[in-house]
Scaffold this active site. Structure first.
Site, PDB file in Angstrom:
ATOM      1  N   ARG A   1      -3.016  -5.169   8.681  1.00 49.87           N
ATOM      2  CA  ARG A   1      -4.005  -4.233   9.250  1.00 49.87           C
ATOM      3  C   ARG A   1      -5.227  -4.984   9.783  1.00 49.87           C
ATOM      4  NH1 ARG A   1      -6.832  -1.996   3.990  1.00 49.87           N
ATOM      5  NH2 ARG A   1      -5.626  -3.082   2.409  1.00 49.87           N
TER       6      ARG A   1
ATOM      7  N   TYR B   1       7.130  -8.089   8.991  1.00 48.28           N
ATOM      8  CA  TYR B   1       6.755  -6.682   9.122  1.00 48.28           C
ATOM      9  C   TYR B   1       6.938  -6.218  10.557  1.00 48.28           C
ATOM     10  CZ  TYR B   1       4.105  -7.569   4.783  1.00 48.28           C
ATOM     11  OH  TYR B   1       3.729  -7.913   3.512  1.00 48.28           O
TER      12      TYR B   1
ATOM     13  N   ASP C   1       0.834  -1.195   0.000  1.00 44.64           N
ATOM     14  CA  ASP C   1       0.000   0.000   0.000  1.00 44.64           C
ATOM     15  C   ASP C   1       0.872   1.250   0.000  1.00 44.64           C
ATOM     16  OD1 ASP C   1      -2.289  -1.527   0.061  1.00 44.64           O
ATOM     17  OD2 ASP C   1      -2.461  -1.485   2.252  1.00 44.64           O
TER      18      ASP C   1
ATOM     19  N   ASP D   1      -6.516   0.994   8.665  1.00 47.32           N
ATOM     20  CA  ASP D   1      -5.214   1.605   8.964  1.00 47.32           C
ATOM     21  C   ASP D   1      -5.391   3.102   9.203  1.00 47.32           C
ATOM     22  OD1 ASP D   1      -5.482   2.786   6.468  1.00 47.32           O
ATOM     23  OD2 ASP D   1      -3.916   1.612   5.510  1.00 47.32           O
TER      24      ASP D   1
END
Length: 300
Positions: A178, A66, A38, A80
């Site tokens: 998310r 991550y 994203d 998010d």
């Protein structure tokens, strides 16, 4: 020039934006990314150049790692920090022990409902297209795997009144971090969203391997770009391997079907020549038991 550039993707650009910028910078059209990030997300985005685009599909399947900041106290339309707040709740004190207990519940195989603001297709249309039109559609749950999930910081209250903490998650392809943040909040009994996300590893490519656009422009101008392009062999190092020589090397390059051996009995095997170059990826033959066939010839 063939190989992989482990790009540090900056915030504000899509993965496609990064590809377009690299095509212009390198003066080549054959450039491809290995998994969408994203725009707000930063971190490791391996980019395939020329012949390396042949292995991009394998790289998209990599497990990823991550670091994310989870924000407890509000949920958003996008799950998010980029979305509009849809629910708020005053958060009482939450301890690290409580959070760690919940994190442990997510390790292993889990189900996720893809967020409405995502590129998953339902009836030929991307979910974010429905979302932008103000529609919510039924989304089937997807099975993903959380390989590890660690708390990196104690919870702390921020200016908004929310409580935030940082986690590190290693997961399979297709995991929405998310959504994981939202689900962690649900287990804690509070609305939540992901406030920040950095990809620190994609397969064998790590954050310390990456190069920024500013650095790339500098090395391109200096004629040193080849020093920062990693070999295709690194991309396929996740597979078991075998080495061939002589006439067998040419047979592999010609796409020959080979008799299965112990070193060729894997779901996928990277076949190398004696110079350490990856020639092809072989897999079991679907119609001839005891034989293997090339899934993809790399060195042509």
């Amino acid at each position: 020039m063939d190989g992989i550039i482990p790009l540090f993707k900056p915030a504000g650009l899509t993965s496609h934006d990064c590809v377009a910028r690299l095509r212009k910078l390198l003066g080549t059209k054959k450039v491809g990314h290995t998994g969408t990030l994203d725009p707000a997300v930063t971190g490791v985005l391996p980019i395939c150049i020329n012949r390396a685009t042949k292995v991009a599909e394998y790289m998209s399947d990599y497990n990823k790692t991550y670091e994310a900041v989870v924000s407890l106290g509000s949920s958003t339309t996008t799950e998010d920090q980029t979305g509009e707040i849809v629910d708020k709740k005053v958060i009482d004190n939450i301890t690290s022990a409580e959070i760690e207990h919940v994190l442990n519940e997510f390790i292993g195989t889990i189900k996720q409902i893809p967020p409405m603001y995502s590129a998953v297709k339902i009836d030929g249309k991307k979910l974010y297209e429905y979302a932008r039109a103000g529609k919510t559609v039924e989304r089937p749950a997807r099975t993903v795997e959380i390989l590890s999930l660690k708390l990196l910081s104690d919870p702390s209250r921020v200016e908004s009144g929310n409580v935030t903490f940082k986690i590190q998650v290693s997961c399979s392809k297709g995991t929405y971090v998310r959504t994981l943040a939202v689900d962690i909040g649900k287990r804690l009994g509070v609305p939540a969203h992901m406030a920040l996300l950095v990809r620190t590893q994609s397969g064998p490519f790590k954050l310390e391997d990456t190069i920024s656009f500013d650095e790339l422009e500098e090395v391109v101008n200096d004629g040193r770009i080849s020093e920062y392009v990693l070999p295709i062999e690194k991309a396929v190092s996740i597979f078991p391997s075998t080495t061939v020589s002589g006439a067998l090397e040419q047979q592999v390059l010609n796409g020959a079907v080979l008799e299965e051996t112990k070193s060729l009995s894997n779901l996928r095997t990277a076949v190398y020549n004696e110079q350490g170059e990856c020639l092809a990826i072989y897999k079991p033959h679907p119609k001839r038991p005891g034989w293997v066939k090339p899934e993809k010839v790399i060195k042509i």
